[in-house]
Design a protein around this motif. Structure first.
Motif, short mmCIF file in Angstrom:
data_model
loop_
_atom_site.label_atom_id
_atom_site.label_comp_id
_atom_site.label_asym_id
_atom_site.label_seq_id
_atom_site.Cartn_x
_atom_site.Cartn_y
_atom_site.Cartn_z
N GLY A 24 0.78 -1.24 0.00
CA GLY A 24 0.00 0.00 0.00
C GLY A 24 0.81 1.28 0.00
N GLN A 25 1.87 1.34 0.76
CA GLN A 25 2.66 2.56 0.83
C GLN A 25 3.47 2.81 -0.43
N GLU A 26 3.55 1.85 -1.32
CA GLU A 26 4.29 2.02 -2.57
C GLU A 26 3.36 2.26 -3.76
N GLY A 27 2.13 2.61 -3.48
CA GLY A 27 1.13 2.79 -4.53
C GLY A 27 1.48 3.84 -5.56
N HIS A 28 2.26 4.84 -5.18
CA HIS A 28 2.62 5.89 -6.13
C HIS A 28 3.41 5.32 -7.31
N ARG A 29 4.00 4.15 -7.16
CA ARG A 29 4.80 3.55 -8.23
C ARG A 29 3.97 2.68 -9.16
N SER A 30 2.79 2.26 -8.75
CA SER A 30 2.03 1.29 -9.54
C SER A 30 1.53 1.86 -10.86
N GLY A 31 1.09 3.11 -10.84
CA GLY A 31 0.62 3.74 -12.07
C GLY A 31 1.73 3.87 -13.09
N HIS A 32 2.91 4.25 -12.62
CA HIS A 32 4.06 4.38 -13.51
C HIS A 32 4.46 3.01 -14.06
N ARG A 33 4.46 2.00 -13.21
CA ARG A 33 4.81 0.65 -13.66
C ARG A 33 3.83 0.16 -14.72
N ALA A 34 2.53 0.41 -14.52
CA ALA A 34 1.53 0.00 -15.50
C ALA A 34 1.77 0.69 -16.85
N TRP A 35 2.05 1.99 -16.81
CA TRP A 35 2.31 2.74 -18.04
C TRP A 35 3.55 2.20 -18.74
N GLU A 36 4.61 1.98 -17.95
CA GLU A 36 5.87 1.47 -18.51
C GLU A 36 5.68 0.11 -19.21
N LEU A 37 4.96 -0.78 -18.56
CA LEU A 37 4.73 -2.10 -19.14
C LEU A 37 3.87 -2.02 -20.39
N THR A 38 2.91 -1.12 -20.41
CA THR A 38 2.09 -0.93 -21.61
C THR A 38 2.96 -0.50 -22.78
N GLN A 39 3.85 0.47 -22.51
CA GLN A 39 4.73 0.96 -23.57
C GLN A 39 5.70 -0.12 -24.05
N ARG A 40 6.23 -0.89 -23.13
CA ARG A 40 7.25 -1.88 -23.48
C ARG A 40 6.67 -3.11 -24.16
N THR A 41 5.50 -3.57 -23.72
CA THR A 41 4.96 -4.84 -24.23
C THR A 41 3.90 -4.67 -25.30
N GLY A 42 3.25 -3.52 -25.33
CA GLY A 42 2.14 -3.34 -26.26
C GLY A 42 0.83 -3.89 -25.72
N HIS A 43 0.86 -4.52 -24.54
CA HIS A 43 -0.35 -4.99 -23.88
C HIS A 43 -0.83 -3.90 -22.94
N ARG A 44 -2.14 -3.71 -22.88
CA ARG A 44 -2.68 -2.70 -21.97
C ARG A 44 -2.57 -3.19 -20.54
N HIS A 45 -1.99 -2.38 -19.67
CA HIS A 45 -1.87 -2.65 -18.24
C HIS A 45 -2.58 -1.54 -17.48
#
Length: 63
Positions: A24-45
């Protein structure tokens, strides 16, 4: 860690694959991680908070 998530309106009907679990306290990173994975893989995260786990999950919508 669960492998499927169906907790929010962004999750596909079949669930989706959990690819990251951030306390929970690391939630600020989850949105960025989702965006990064979307860009890298082409799959929507996306990310969302799971109160049962007190954690943010990053979900591969195509997984």
């Amino acid at each position: 860690m669960p492998t499927l998530a169906t907790r929010c309106r962004q999750c596909p009907p079949s669930g989706g694959t959990v690819v990251a679990y951030l306390p929970g306290q690391e939630g600020h990173r989850s949105g960025h991680r989702a965006w990064e994975l979307t860009q890298r893989t082409g799959h929507r995260h996306h990310d969302h908070y799971d109160p049962d786990l007190d954690a943010f999950l990053v979900i591969d919508n195509d997984g």
